[in-house]
Design an enzyme around this catalytic site. Structure first.
Site, short mmCIF file in Angstrom:
data_model
loop_
_atom_site.label_atom_id
_atom_site.label_comp_id
_atom_site.label_asym_id
_atom_site.label_seq_id
_atom_site.Cartn_x
_atom_site.Cartn_y
_atom_site.Cartn_z
N HIS A 13 1.94 5.03 -2.34
CA HIS A 13 2.09 6.49 -2.85
C HIS A 13 3.27 6.71 -3.03
O HIS A 13 3.47 7.79 -3.70
CB HIS A 13 1.83 6.38 -1.09
CG HIS A 13 0.59 6.48 -0.70
ND1 HIS A 13 -0.72 6.61 -0.75
CD2 HIS A 13 -0.18 5.02 0.04
CE1 HIS A 13 -1.94 6.86 0.02
NE2 HIS A 13 -1.50 6.12 0.24
N GLU A 67 -4.42 7.72 -2.95
CA GLU A 67 -5.47 6.27 -2.68
C GLU A 67 -5.76 5.51 -3.86
O GLU A 67 -5.45 4.13 -3.18
CB GLU A 67 -6.82 6.75 -1.26
CG GLU A 67 -6.08 7.09 -0.28
CD GLU A 67 -5.50 6.58 1.43
OE1 GLU A 67 -5.54 5.16 0.57
OE2 GLU A 67 -4.50 7.34 1.44
N HIS A 75 1.18 -1.25 0.06
CA HIS A 75 -0.19 0.42 0.23
C HIS A 75 0.85 1.46 0.23
O HIS A 75 0.54 2.24 -1.00
CB HIS A 75 -0.59 -0.40 0.80
CG HIS A 75 -1.66 1.53 1.39
ND1 HIS A 75 -2.62 0.95 0.57
CD2 HIS A 75 -1.54 2.33 2.03
CE1 HIS A 75 -3.43 2.54 1.38
NE2 HIS A 75 -2.54 3.48 1.87
N GLU A 76 1.72 0.92 0.61
CA GLU A 76 2.53 2.83 0.65
C GLU A 76 3.58 2.64 -0.43
O GLU A 76 4.05 3.69 -0.74
CB GLU A 76 3.61 2.42 2.61
CG GLU A 76 2.52 2.23 3.54
CD GLU A 76 1.42 3.80 3.62
OE1 GLU A 76 2.07 4.77 2.87
OE2 GLU A 76 0.24 3.00 4.09
#
Lengths: 500, 500
Positions: free
Chosen positions: A269, A295, A265-266
């Protein structure tokens, strides 16, 4: 002042502002990762001094004069310069309405409340956090009133995180999602549950760290510019321009999937942050344009890539290499089912894809009530627990695993949560669009992420903040946003996993 | 301007300067510990912006006016304020003589050269570091000439690190030390060597880290304000005031003593940094006064405490608990002898107490020659190797373990090394003085460090930079500095260990 000189001054100013963002970002990053625990007051003092200087730098008379001079000549500016001037003036007009001492007091409040939240969560002590959250809600309402006294204060903040967003849109969006998800979840719950036993056990931190670095490499992050650290609640921060970004994770020794998916997830980003075109470096256009678009990327990699069968097949040999005993007799397909197990649960960041939006809806409803004064902060834990019971059917055992689980509110982020759900839905439609010109399944089966990254870079990342989110999204999708893509994606996926 | 207002302004200014030191210190700390490896240019850019602002803040017209106004009224100021004004004016007069663009270019050079040095050391590649070191030497000479064209440039920098120090004093000091150490070392070498086999083996990093935290606690550091990180070359940094200090270490998996003693050494620095009286916080008087006094404390804890038999007896149970297999059959006395084994070697930071000064003398002789143009940077590795052969009788196998081993020169620290040797000698005399009023052996035998820390706090730490180093030393010792204490301490210690 000559136009050319003013244009150069504009770049110099942005470069100075980038330096302050770097220093301030690093101070916060340090506070959440390596700083000793009683150093908050010292850090708050420094952040307040730097905040005062960067406030003056970005809103001072010289700056306003420069920007107004350039704004009056915008037809002579490049598209990028026009957007820089627009965004900087917008943020000045925002800041101008808040008295400086209030602005600085608020910054100090946030530094302290972040720290208080961390301890409150550790010690399951909502009461210690309550006065800070009360102050934050009050300040958010007051700031919204300064900015636009006629506007609903919660609409004001929704719109700040995502231009154009308001409660009406959110209500419609969440209703559509709820209508799709709730019956799907009921069907899933009527079938035999898939096992996630292979994710549970004893996974030493050093091996989980090795897996994290492996994933960063596999996802195509440049580790020369992207670092990994540990923290309580994982986040990503870009330290001044896209040349230095840090992702963070939290290792749960008893569950290998927690850090695995927070790293992916990170990394999403970080791919977006570091993917801005080089010429945007050291300007206000560098990095992601909005929370929802951010997101859409983080959840794209986490779910659409990271929880897909072909991707898991491609990383499973590494997982088996690092955890041979724990993965004894486990197949990639078992692992894939395990990480896609759908089941109402307590913790948003560990929720499965299907129930995730319900966690966001709880927060959205509570924020609405808090911002309208329909709910007092002291009654928040009980309201939280009641909504978890209603939406997810789970009983919250303590505030640590309830209302204190997320850092957002303590960090002043009210109106941010809906962007997680929107981002997921954007991501599903982006994936559908990508598939029109790219064989995504084939890339994943070959373990090649680069064509996927290249598509995102070309259509999304490179633009940084050049286009407003709604314009960027329209350019990417070449169609209006439609949550139907998201619902259909979930239906197909869970039909396959649970044999519905 | 009213006097009272000016006094308040003086405190506010120092508080702002402290914030910049915090941010700049954290950026450097980050660069040496957790930052991804290709982020140097980005960091250099930010440091240059912050450097420019803090330069203006501390040398700008408003500041000069304020300080001169206060200086003209110094009889109305407190002792602390007088010293603050004196030190700030001194540093302004220093900076005023260096053109700002040169000053900023030098800061950028240091950020890059630190990074280049790190890689050069990793890759045993002196050639890549050579042009940077050349630039640094040139700049140090040029800066010395700006400041005091009549003064010998190396004397200038010795005096900067330690007021009053010059080559004449160093020559005398080193001659005395050499006269004492060389015959002692010869005697030691004529006896049977003590074994250090118990220090060698396989010591997992996680267990060494546990030992590091244990030592920090035992030495009385407040871990709420003092952090531990890992780096190539261990150092300590105080991040704005004494409320936040970071020590660093480097774990050598095959040798337990390396990190053990670097942690104790850096803890000595951190005890001194965080021991300033609270009312010195956020002023230029906060923290240690000079490099030699700092080293007198770090080497006091490292050697006089950390390598003493009673201290080792008190920590040995923990060592045995963490490394049961490695310490099988080893006694505290064996361990004590092992960590005091004297033997000429290659690496300064791993040198024993007895030969340590010889490592410093090599650097002192080379710095003298470099600063006088008697040695070219390209000839430095050969000259280094020759002096190691002459003073220590060892053959340097590569530059990584030779001229590239220390970060000081790449960090612009020319004239710093002698303070390590002086600090050791100061420490020995401080210990002798302490013993007049405190039963140090008894404290150590009981494992109680607090009375020792309290003595140092009362006599040294609390004063921060209030007194110049020579005044502070005179107050502590109540006698002139005499290297004889150091020589006698070494003679007694090695006589006991080697049965001379």
């Amino acid at each position: 002042m000559q136009l050319q000189e003013a244009r150069e001054q504009l770049q110099k100013l942005q470069s100075q502002m980038a330096a302050y963002r770097h220093a301030q970002g690093l101070l916060s990053f340090d506070g959440s990762t390596t700083a000793p625990k009683n150093t908050t007051a010292n850090r708050a003092k420094t952040l307040s001094v730097l905040g005062e200087v960067s406030y003056k730098l970005s809103t001072g008379k010289d700056t306003v004069d420069l920007l107004e001079y350039l704004d009056a000549r915008k037809e002579s500016l490049s598209e990028k310069e026009q957007r820089q001037v627009f965004l900087m003036l917008k943020s000045i007009r925002f800041m101008q309405k808040i008295p400086m001492d209030e602005f600085l007091a608020y910054r100090r409040l946030l530094v302290e409340s972040g720290d208080v939240w961390r301890r409150a969560k550790e010690q399951n002590d909502f009461a210690s956090f309550e006065p800070y959250l009360e102050q934050i809600i009050k300040t958010k309402k007051r700031h919204a009133a300064y900015e636009d006294p006629a506007m609903d204060p919660y609409d004001y903040w929704l719109n700040e995180y995502e231009t154009g967003l308001n409660q009406k849109t959110c209500d419609t969006f969440f209703a559509a999602v709820r209508e799709g998800i709730v019956p799907l979840l009921q069907k899933v719950q009527s079938r035999e549950q898939v096992s996630d036993a292979c994710l549970k056990g004893d996974f030493p931190e050093a091996d989980q760290e090795a897996l994290a670095y492996y994933l960063m490499d596999r996802l195509g992050l440049d580790r020369g510019h992207v670092g990994l650290a540990t923290t309580e609640h994982p986040f990503t921060t870009s330290l001044g321009s896209h040349f230095d970004t840090r992702i963070t994770t939290h290792y749960h020794r008893e569950d290998v999937s927690s850090s695995l998916y927070s790293v992916i997830h990170e990394s999403g980003h970080a791919l977006y942050s570091t993917g801005s075109a080089p010429e945007l470096a050291y300007t206000v256009l560098d990095g992601g344009v909005s929370m929802s678009i951010h997101e859409s990327q983080s959840r794209f990699y986490e779910n659409y890539i990271g929880r897909s069968l072909p991707f898991i097949q491609s990383i499973f040999p590494k997982i088996r290499e690092l955890f041979p005993a724990q993965m004894e007799g486990v197949t990639a397909e078992d692992f894939w089912k395990a990480v896609n197990r759908a089941e109402p649960s307590l913790i948003r960041t560990q929720a499965d894809e299907l129930t995730y939006c319900l966690h966001v809806m709880v927060r959205y409803e509570l924020e609405k009530q808090l911002m309208h004064g329909d709910l007092k902060v002291c009654d928040l834990p009980a309201a939280w627990n009641a909504l978890y019971q209603e939406y997810l059917g789970v009983t919250v055992p303590d505030d640590t695993r309830g209302v204190l689980q997320d850092m957002h509110w303590g960090g002043g982020m009210i109106g941010y949560f809906p962007s997680y759900a929107l981002g997921s839905a954007y991501g599903a439609q982006i994936l559908a669009k990508m598939k029109e010109s790219l064989d995504v399944e084939a890339c994943l089966a070959k373990g090649e992420l680069e064509p996927i990254n290249a598509w995102n870079r070309e259509h999304i990342w490179q633009f940084g903040c050049l286009y407003p989110p709604e314009v960027l999204l329209q350019r990417v999708l070449v169609a209006p946003f439609d949550p139907g893509y998201y619902i259909r994606y979930l239906e197909e996926k869970y039909t396959e996993i649970y044999g519905l």
